[in-house]
Design an enzyme around this catalytic site. Structure first.
Site, mmCIF file in Angstrom:
data_model
loop_
_atom_site.group_PDB
_atom_site.id
_atom_site.type_symbol
_atom_site.label_atom_id
_atom_site.label_comp_id
_atom_site.label_asym_id
_atom_site.label_seq_id
_atom_site.Cartn_x
_atom_site.Cartn_y
_atom_site.Cartn_z
ATOM 1 N N LYS A 266 1.083 -1.521 0.013
ATOM 2 C CA LYS A 266 0.375 -0.573 -0.130
ATOM 3 C C LYS A 266 0.963 1.451 0.040
ATOM 4 C CE LYS A 266 -3.523 -2.541 2.271
ATOM 5 N NZ LYS A 266 -4.275 -2.656 3.763
ATOM 6 N N GLN B 53 -4.571 -2.099 9.918
ATOM 7 C CA GLN B 53 -4.119 -3.375 9.237
ATOM 8 C C GLN B 53 -5.043 -4.620 10.368
ATOM 9 O OE1 GLN B 53 -3.284 -3.298 5.969
ATOM 10 N NE2 GLN B 53 -3.830 -5.609 6.335
ATOM 11 N N ASP C 241 -11.111 2.491 4.441
ATOM 12 C CA ASP C 241 -11.145 1.931 4.259
ATOM 13 C C ASP C 241 -12.511 1.687 4.710
ATOM 14 O OD1 ASP C 241 -8.730 -0.089 4.667
ATOM 15 O OD2 ASP C 241 -8.504 -0.139 6.228
#
Ligand code: NAD
Length: 297
Positions: free
Chosen positions: A56, A100, A123
């Site tokens: 990412k 994460q 997200d």
């Protein structure tokens, strides 16, 4: 839709095209003195998480986004983690924050996700964004299902009335995927581990989204001729002697014989997940500025 040997929906190619557009978007933001910023919090040393985070960051930097990993020790308290999120919420250089997953067991993922400001929740997991998605309001949308929609749009012109079967009901894939397909006017069936006669249901599907996390679980006999099949699954299979192979939830070779379009693993949905994250960061950065513009008017 075609019948016979399936055409491959190439995630790498679709993502590469999107990145070209995103680079231009970032340039335009920079002209307005906005440098989109992404903060990725990683707790502990989960091996797969490390790879995902590095990917990412690498992609973000290639597109011109400022991206930074905050790697925090496994033993961090939930309160300290939430304090860190608060600091990032208040940092005007940070437009997107992600945690994460998975987190260590002593930390409640819901509490941590709730601590992220909804406008920085790139997200799309915060309840405010989940609620807005359900209501059909503009919001930051979860990356994997958003990527699936982009992939489907490359091969389907009119979704209205198509029967979409989503296998999996997780908060990050199955549920938002179903909401997004409903918004495209599909007739949606959600299947999960308690679903009876799964194959009878999948055989009636025009679109199958496989997100159960079970290697080669969707077989040829479960797929109608001409169906479009997206494989979200990422499974690591141990071949022995420390050799691993990555495969999806779909028996790609066999299902290719009946589907009209199919996405591969690797090189499929995963590519779009990262692309949609970066798109969300750009969107969050643009929203911040338009919000400030309104305030300063
Ligand atoms: P999860 O474990 O949270 O959810 C799995 C879902 O599958 C559950 O809702 C469960 O009810 C359902 N399921 C399990 N067994 C089933 C069965 N026999 N029949 C029908 N349904 C069944 O997983 P998740 O986070 O939603 O991820 C699913 C898969 O997608 C995993 O392989 C994960 O690694 C992968 N994934 C890929 C990406 C990507 O970018 N490609 C992103 C997220 C997740």
């Amino acid at each position: 839709m075609n019948e016979g040997s399936a055409r491959v929906i190439n995630g790498r190619e679709i993502a590469a095209n999107l990145y070209q557009e995103m680079k231009k978007d970032v340039e335009r933001l920079k002209e307005r003195h906005i440098l989109p910023g992404l903060a990725i919090i990683r707790v502990g040393n989960d091996y797969a998480s490390g790879i995902y985070v590095n990917n990412k960051i690498k992609r973000s930097l290639e597109i011109g986004i400022h991206a930074k990993q905050y790697h925090i020790e496994e033993t961090v308290s939930q309160a300290a983690l939430i304090d860190k999120i608060e600091t990032l919420n208040n940092d005007s250089k940070v437009h997107g924050i992600i945690i994460q997953l998975p987190l260590p067991r002593h930390i409640d993922p819901f509490s941590v996700i709730h601590a992220i400001h909804p406008a920085k929740d790139v997200d799309g997991f915060h309840p405010i964004n989940v609620g807005k998605l359900t209501l059909g309001e503009p919001c930051l949308q979860p990356c994997t299902p958003q990527g699936c929609i982009v992939m489907l749009e490359t091969v389907i012109k009119d979704f209205a009335g198509l029967h979409a079967v989503v296998i999996g009901r997780s908060n990050i894939v199955g549920r938002p995927m179903s909401t997004m397909l409903l918004a495209k006017n599909c007739t949606v069936t959600i299947c999960h581990s308690y679903t009876k006669n799964l194959a009878d249901i999948t055989r009636t599907a025009d679109i199958i989204i496989a997100a159960a996390g079970k290697p080669k679980f969707i077989t040829k006999d479960m797929v109608k001729k001409g169906a479009v099949v997206l494989d979200v699954g990422i499974n690591r299979i141990n071949l022995g002697d420390d050799n691993y192979m990555m495969c999806g939830d779909v028996d790609f070779k066999e299902v290719s014989r009946v589907a009209s379009y199919i996405s591969p693993v690797p090189g499929g949905v995963g590519q779009l997940t990262v692309a949609m994250l970066i798109k969300n960061v750009i969107k969050a950065a643009s929203m911040t500025r338009s919000f400030l513009d309104k305030v300063n008017r």
